[in-house]
Design a protein around this motif. Structure first.
Motif, PDB file in Angstrom:
ATOM      1  N   UNK A 144       0.829  -1.208   0.000  1.00  0.00           N
ATOM      2  CA  UNK A 144       0.000   0.000   0.000  1.00  0.00           C
ATOM      3  C   UNK A 144       0.863   1.257   0.000  1.00  0.00           C
ATOM      4  N   UNK A 145       1.928   1.263   0.805  1.00  0.00           N
ATOM      5  CA  UNK A 145       2.817   2.432   0.835  1.00  0.00           C
ATOM      6  C   UNK A 145       3.527   2.610  -0.510  1.00  0.00           C
ATOM      7  N   UNK A 146       3.956   1.511  -1.109  1.00  0.00           N
ATOM      8  CA  UNK A 146       4.607   1.601  -2.423  1.00  0.00           C
ATOM      9  C   UNK A 146       3.622   2.081  -3.482  1.00  0.00           C
ATOM     10  N   UNK A 147       2.376   1.625  -3.410  1.00  0.00           N
ATOM     11  CA  UNK A 147       1.360   2.033  -4.383  1.00  0.00           C
ATOM     12  C   UNK A 147       1.101   3.527  -4.344  1.00  0.00           C
ATOM     13  N   UNK A 148       1.037   4.088  -3.158  1.00  0.00           N
ATOM     14  CA  UNK A 148       0.830   5.539  -3.014  1.00  0.00           C
ATOM     15  C   UNK A 148       1.974   6.300  -3.681  1.00  0.00           C
ATOM     16  N   UNK A 149       3.198   5.833  -3.463  1.00  0.00           N
ATOM     17  CA  UNK A 149       4.360   6.501  -4.069  1.00  0.00           C
ATOM     18  C   UNK A 149       4.358   6.343  -5.590  1.00  0.00           C
ATOM     19  N   UNK A 150       3.969   5.175  -6.086  1.00  0.00           N
ATOM     20  CA  UNK A 150       3.893   4.958  -7.536  1.00  0.00           C
ATOM     21  C   UNK A 150       2.902   5.925  -8.163  1.00  0.00           C
ATOM     22  N   UNK A 151       1.757   6.097  -7.537  1.00  0.00           N
ATOM     23  CA  UNK A 151       0.750   7.028  -8.068  1.00  0.00           C
ATOM     24  C   UNK A 151       1.315   8.436  -8.134  1.00  0.00           C
ATOM     25  N   UNK A 152       2.013   8.856  -7.078  1.00  0.00           N
ATOM     26  CA  UNK A 152       2.602  10.199  -7.067  1.00  0.00           C
ATOM     27  C   UNK A 152       3.662  10.334  -8.153  1.00  0.00           C
ATOM     28  N   UNK A 153       4.541   9.342  -8.279  1.00  0.00           N
ATOM     29  CA  UNK A 153       5.606   9.391  -9.292  1.00  0.00           C
ATOM     30  C   UNK A 153       5.000   9.406 -10.696  1.00  0.00           C
ATOM     31  N   UNK A 154       3.966   8.607 -10.910  1.00  0.00           N
ATOM     32  CA  UNK A 154       3.332   8.564 -12.230  1.00  0.00           C
ATOM     33  C   UNK A 154       2.730   9.924 -12.587  1.00  0.00           C
ATOM     34  N   UNK A 205       3.184  15.029 -15.597  1.00  0.00           N
ATOM     35  CA  UNK A 205       3.217  16.495 -15.589  1.00  0.00           C
ATOM     36  C   UNK A 205       4.429  17.062 -16.314  1.00  0.00           C
ATOM     37  N   UNK A 206       5.554  16.357 -16.305  1.00  0.00           N
ATOM     38  CA  UNK A 206       6.736  16.877 -17.000  1.00  0.00           C
ATOM     39  C   UNK A 206       6.773  16.430 -18.463  1.00  0.00           C
ATOM     40  N   UNK A 207       5.706  15.739 -18.905  1.00  0.00           N
ATOM     41  CA  UNK A 207       5.552  15.438 -20.316  1.00  0.00           C
ATOM     42  C   UNK A 207       6.089  14.091 -20.781  1.00  0.00           C
ATOM     43  N   UNK A 208       6.363  13.183 -19.872  1.00  0.00           N
ATOM     44  CA  UNK A 208       6.844  11.851 -20.254  1.00  0.00           C
ATOM     45  C   UNK A 208       5.643  10.935 -20.362  1.00  0.00           C
ATOM     46  N   UNK A 209       5.432  10.384 -21.542  1.00  0.00           N
ATOM     47  CA  UNK A 209       4.295   9.497 -21.787  1.00  0.00           C
ATOM     48  C   UNK A 209       4.589   8.104 -21.234  1.00  0.00           C
ATOM     49  N   UNK A 210       3.614   7.532 -20.553  1.00  0.00           N
ATOM     50  CA  UNK A 210       3.725   6.169 -20.041  1.00  0.00           C
ATOM     51  C   UNK A 210       2.987   5.234 -20.989  1.00  0.00           C
ATOM     52  N   UNK A 211       3.714   4.277 -21.564  1.00  0.00           N
ATOM     53  CA  UNK A 211       3.130   3.349 -22.514  1.00  0.00           C
ATOM     54  C   UNK A 211       2.461   2.164 -21.817  1.00  0.00           C
ATOM     55  N   UNK A 212       2.870   1.884 -20.602  1.00  0.00           N
ATOM     56  CA  UNK A 212       2.286   0.752 -19.880  1.00  0.00           C
ATOM     57  C   UNK A 212       2.034   1.128 -18.420  1.00  0.00           C
ATOM     58  N   UNK A 213       1.252   0.319 -17.770  1.00  0.00           N
ATOM     59  CA  UNK A 213       0.967   0.546 -16.355  1.00  0.00           C
ATOM     60  C   UNK A 213       2.193   0.216 -15.517  1.00  0.00           C
ATOM     61  N   UNK A 214       2.366   0.887 -14.395  1.00  0.00           N
ATOM     62  CA  UNK A 214       3.494   0.565 -13.512  1.00  0.00           C
ATOM     63  C   UNK A 214       3.398  -0.872 -13.002  1.00  0.00           C
ATOM     64  N   UNK A 215       4.547  -1.465 -12.756  1.00  0.00           N
ATOM     65  CA  UNK A 215       4.612  -2.838 -12.256  1.00  0.00           C
ATOM     66  C   UNK A 215       5.116  -2.781 -10.825  1.00  0.00           C
ATOM     67  N   UNK A 216       4.380  -3.440  -9.928  1.00  0.00           N
ATOM     68  CA  UNK A 216       4.774  -3.478  -8.514  1.00  0.00           C
ATOM     69  C   UNK A 216       5.062  -4.915  -8.142  1.00  0.00           C
TER      70      UNK A 216
END
Length: 131
Positions: A105-115, A120-131
């Motif tokens: 859960x703590x890692x998921x919160x950080x992943x959401x923030x990082x994503x 916001x800085x314009x980097x497109x994510x082609x896939x969902x994050x992997x945890x």
């Protein structure tokens, strides 16, 4: 990432006013370990893969003083480590599974923030994050 070293240093710092021989032995052991690994480091590599991945771990009831969980995670952007944490939780978990879920859960919160930050800085994510 050295979450156990971080936790050990934090735990030892609680005894700064009145350390015992056991505390000094632990400090020396940590310093010997850090000294022997000083050639290791974090390297930022250029690459086209900017996918987000993360790893989490929990150390259930390892602290014999209070039996509280230590949850840790590290987050990578491509092959580069960009965020990490090691934190003693304020609750005592009932099982190792519960402690793993708390760490996730703590890692998921950080992943959401990082994503969100990466978007916001314009980097497109082609896939969902992997945890």
């Amino acid at each position: 990432m050295r979450p156990k070293i971080t936790y050990a240093v934090n735990h030892l710092s609680q005894y700064l006013k009145k350390p015992t021989d056991i505390h000094w032995q632990a400090v020396k052991r940590i310093l010997r370990y850090v000294s022997s690994t000083r050639h290791f480091g974090l390297y930022i590599q250029q690459g086209s893969d900017l996918s987000i991945s993360a790893f989490s771990d929990a150390d259930w009831a390892a602290n014999i003083d209070d039996r509280k969980l230590v949850a840790a995670y590290c987050i990578f952007l491509g092959g580069n480590l960009i965020s990490w944490s090691s934190k003693k939780q304020s609750v005592v978990t009932r099982s190792s599974k519960e402690s793993e879920y708390r760490a996730l859960a703590h890692a998921s919160v950080e992943i959401i923030w990082v994503r969100q930050l990466v978007c916001e800085i314009g980097v497109k994510q082609k896939s969902a994050p992997v945890l």
